[in-house]
Design a protein around this motif. Structure first.
Motif, PDB file in Angstrom:
ATOM      1  N   PRO A  66       0.834  -1.209   0.000  1.00 48.67           N
ATOM      2  CA  PRO A  66       0.000   0.000   0.000  1.00 48.67           C
ATOM      3  C   PRO A  66       0.871   1.264   0.000  1.00 48.67           C
ATOM      4  N   ILE A  67       0.441   2.209  -0.810  1.00 48.35           N
ATOM      5  CA  ILE A  67       1.166   3.470  -0.908  1.00 48.35           C
ATOM      6  C   ILE A  67       0.170   4.588  -0.668  1.00 48.35           C
ATOM      7  N   GLY A  68       0.527   5.543   0.178  1.00 43.87           N
ATOM      8  CA  GLY A  68      -0.370   6.650   0.467  1.00 43.87           C
ATOM      9  C   GLY A  68      -0.593   7.525  -0.755  1.00 43.87           C
ATOM     10  N   PHE A  69      -1.695   8.276  -0.723  1.00 50.50           N
ATOM     11  CA  PHE A  69      -2.062   9.065  -1.893  1.00 50.50           C
ATOM     12  C   PHE A  69      -1.000  10.108  -2.238  1.00 50.50           C
ATOM     13  N   THR A  70      -0.499  10.811  -1.208  1.00 52.85           N
ATOM     14  CA  THR A  70       0.517  11.840  -1.485  1.00 52.85           C
ATOM     15  C   THR A  70       1.786  11.213  -2.052  1.00 52.85           C
ATOM     16  N   GLU A  71       2.114  10.017  -1.552  1.00 54.51           N
ATOM     17  CA  GLU A  71       3.273   9.295  -2.093  1.00 54.51           C
ATOM     18  C   GLU A  71       3.064   8.978  -3.574  1.00 54.51           C
ATOM     19  N   VAL A  72       1.834   8.561  -3.909  1.00 56.94           N
ATOM     20  CA  VAL A  72       1.521   8.231  -5.298  1.00 56.94           C
ATOM     21  C   VAL A  72       1.718   9.448  -6.185  1.00 56.94           C
ATOM     22  N   VAL A  73       1.183  10.602  -5.723  1.00 54.11           N
ATOM     23  CA  VAL A  73       1.304  11.825  -6.523  1.00 54.11           C
ATOM     24  C   VAL A  73       2.775  12.179  -6.710  1.00 54.11           C
ATOM     25  N   ARG A  74       3.554  12.030  -5.617  1.00 54.09           N
ATOM     26  CA  ARG A  74       4.974  12.358  -5.723  1.00 54.09           C
ATOM     27  C   ARG A  74       5.686  11.398  -6.684  1.00 54.09           C
ATOM     28  N   ALA A  75       5.299  10.123  -6.596  1.00 52.38           N
ATOM     29  CA  ALA A  75       5.918   9.137  -7.491  1.00 52.38           C
ATOM     30  C   ALA A  75       5.581   9.451  -8.951  1.00 52.38           C
TER      31      ALA A  75
END
Lengths: 366, 340
Positions: A66-75
């Protein structure tokens, strides 16, 4: 002015056609932007878009890792730790994009076919296109015929070849929607039987691989699948949406449509081409995901309470069904990845049944 | 008048002669060919050799009988279904019957570990029954009650759901997959007398019910309102019709696999033949005609399947599509779409 909702009555099968006098009122009553008169349809499209976007994002955050939403946006923009960037950009994003694009293509193409033939049973999975793709891909798997083309190209070729066959065989001083359905059923059954034979002939592991593809799934999709699909949709979707307007007259039957000045055969060919193209690329990328092309337009039609399957809303519904189905397939049994086609098959059914049960006599039930 | 009579007589005689010839061919041809005169002698208990007697009675007769019974059932079921739903695209495959049978067989093999044919025949039958009842009930949901399109859509919904469950089991269980993939191609190769006798009672009851429905179906073709005003009890007719379809399809699918093309194509052929004999869309003719034409198609496919790939064979279900498909397409092209 008659109520536009009841002015056109969608009668699948060989039902009667509405009288042309009421049709004319309906056409004149609508300025080019039909949304003015269809607030429900516009609202529905907005809701569906929002829901699709949410599901898309949710899909990117969900998985074994699982990856947090902000992490996803940064990725997505390229910062963040390399592992996360890899998972998001190389594993989850292409998968979600294939789901999104294929879902839209299934929905729009189903809407085109169903409206053109005036029969909800005439989805691309009934008239031989997905079966043609299936035979080509299974032949590739079982007989080793892919010649380095890969599953996606074989699926595309199979779908286009069967579409061409159906069109040519149904041509006799023009085609009719009805003849296309019937010829399509013939071609579909030939392809299905050939596939069955190949599956029975192949080794057990080949058979398993073949069935795995035939169910339709998004497992292991990469950018290789996204590219062709995105290009195809960029060309075919605008065409399909423009043609969607012309479909309204075809729905009234060929004689009425000709009387109203529609050039029936060119329009029908153009619709077929764009519908076939959409379904061919979607099937080649995601496999023949069960039920979406058939159910999404029917669901959208009942949600919008229109007399025909609305093109845009059908596409969005298709995307919602595929993305939602894949999310469920990935999370239902931890550690395993069910094919999305199994989930859409199981879940699409009750939704359609619920809508059937709610259908009233005002033409939305059929 | 006499011209019409002659054509009607031809309509009865021609399919019967064709079917009888095919039966004889089915008894004679195969991995080992038996000359027709020896076949006839064997049939009357005067076989020229033990070998011929054995081939004819223990291999070919059950196989031919099964093709006759299951074929007739599929043809009747298809014709009945198209009349009931007033949709020429309807067939038992669309209305969930075959999917129900398939799912039950896979469940029996994959989950319960039942491996004998007799064990899973009953599962197939139960699956078909449950699926049909579910489709029938679901198709009647909602304010406007049962309409042809709702019935068909309910059938497709149930079919796709059951098919998905079937795939889920098959994809995770290689043994179930192996059984399923041969069965689902539609083969008559494993026929024996026990199979025929076990499904025959269901087929006979189904056929009687189907033929009893025929006059009511003629009124139904005029629309629900007209049929009701003619004194037909619509609910009763539909119940009898759906029961007949379930019995006929469930039993035949259980023994020969989901060979659904027959149910779709044969009623169309029957309508064309009846029309050229000047009879028109009269179900009292169309149902029996479908019951004779369907086994002809199945037998042709089965015989060809034995000959084409000797010494092995190609499943009859595969060849039904390869024979019936082009024929169907040719017919669709030849006719005015309104007539097909």
């Amino acid at each position: 002015m008659p109520n536009p909702r009841s002015a056109l009555k969608f009668r699948p099968g060989n039902g009667g056609s509405p009288d042309s006098a009421r049709l004319r009122t309906y056409r004149l009553a609508l300025p080019p932007v039909s949304g003015v008169f269809r607030p429900r349809l516009v609202a529905l499209c907005a809701v569906l878009t929002a829901a699709t976007f949410l599901l898309f994002c949710w899909g990117l955050t969900t998985g074994d890792y699982p990856i947090g939403f902000t992490e996803v946006v940064r990725a997505l923009v390229g910062s963040g730790d390399p592992g996360t960037v890899l998972v998001v950009r190389e594993l989850r994003l292409p998968r979600a994009l294939v789901g999104l694009l294929a879902g839209i293509a299934f929905g729009v193409s189903g809407a085109l076919f169903q409206t053109m033939t005036r029969n909800p049973l005439a989805s691309p999975d009934m008239i031989g296109l997905t079966q043609g793709a299936g035979t080509a891909v299974v032949a590739g798997i079982v007989l080793g015929w892919d010649g380095g083309l890969g599953t996606q190209a074989l699926g595309l070729l199979g779908a286009l070849a069967s579409a061409l066959t159906v069109y040519l065989l149904s041509w006799r001083r023009g085609t009719t929607g009805y003849r296309i359905i019937l010829v399509g059923i013939g071609v579909a059954w030939i392809c299905t039987s050939a596939t069955d034979y190949l599956v029975a002939k192949g080794g057990r592991f080949q058979a398993q691989a073949a069935l795995g593809w035939l169910v339709g799934n998004l497992n292991g999709r990469t950018w290789d699948q996204v590219g062709p699909l995105a290009v195809a949709l960029a060309v075919l979707l605008p065409t399909a949406l423009l043609l969607g307007r012309l479909l309204r007259t075809l729905q009234l039957g060929d004689d009425v449509a000709i009387g109203l000045g529609t050039r029936v055969q060119p329009v029908r060919l153009a619709i077929l081409l764009s519908g076939v193209g959409l379904i061919a690329f979607a099937t080649a990328s995601a496999g023949p995901v069960a039920f979406v092309a058939l159910a999404a337009p029917q669901i959208a039609q009942r949600l919008a309470r229109t007399a025909w399957p609305p093109t845009v809303a059908s596409g969005l519904t298709g995307a919602l069904v595929v993305l939602g189905g894949d999310l469920i397939a990935r999370t239902l049994v931890p550690g395993t990845e069910l094919p999305v086609g199994i989930v859409t098959g199981v879940l699409g059914a009750p939704v359609l049944l619920w809508l059937l049960a709610r259908a009233n006599r005002a033409g939305s039930g059929g | 008048m006499t011209g019409k009579r002659a054509r009607t007589a031809l309509l009865v005689a021609l399919p019967a002669v064709v079917l009888a010839t095919l039966c004889l061919l089915s008894l004679a041809l195969g991995a080992a060919d038996v000359p027709p005169d020896q076949v006839i002698r064997a049939l009357f208990g005067d076989a020229p050799s033990r070998f011929v007697d054995n081939v004819v009675w223990t291999v070919r007769v059950p196989r031919t009988a099964l093709a006759l019974a299951a074929g007739a059932a599929l043809g009747l079921a298809g014709a009945l279904m198209q009349a009931l739903t007033r949709n020429p695209l309807a067939d038992p495959g669309v209305l969930g019957v075959s999917a129900g049978a398939s799912f039950a067989i896979v469940l029996a093999v994959g989950v319960l570990g039942i491996n004998s044919l007799y064990g899973y025949v009953w599962f197939a039958f139960a699956g078909a029954l449950i699926a049909t009842v579910a489709v029938y009930l679901l198709g009647g949901l909602g304010r406007s009650g049962m309409t042809p399109v709702k019935l068909a859509l309910a059938g497709i919904a149930v079919t796709s759901m059951l098919w998905s469950f079937t795939q889920a089991i098959v994809l995770t269980d290689v043994d179930a997959l192996n059984k399923f993939r041969f069965w689902s191609a539609g083969s008559l190769a494993d026929a024996d007398n026990g199979m025929v006798w076990r499904v025959l009672p269901f087929l006979v009851i189904g056929a009687v019910l189907a033929l009893a429905c025929a006059p009511a179906l003629n009124s139904l073709a005029l629309g629900d309102d007209v049929a009701a005003s003619l004194g037909r009890r619509l609910g009763l007719v539909r119940l009898a019709g759906v029961s007949a379809v379930t019995l006929l399809t469930g039993a035949s699918v259980a023994v020969i696999g989901p060979v659904v093309f027959i149910g779709l194509v044969v009623p169309h052929v029957a309508r064309v033949l009846a029309q050229s004999a000047g009879i028109g869309p009269d179900q009292r003719w169309l149902l029996p005609l479908s019951a004779v034409l369907a086994p002809s198609l199945l037998l042709t496919a089965d015989i060809l399947g034995r000959l084409v790939a000797r010494p092995t064979e190609i499943q009859a279900g595969v060849l039904v599509a390869f024979i019936g498909g082009p024929f169907f397409i040719a017919m669709v092209r030849r006719r005015n779409p309104a007539e097909v």
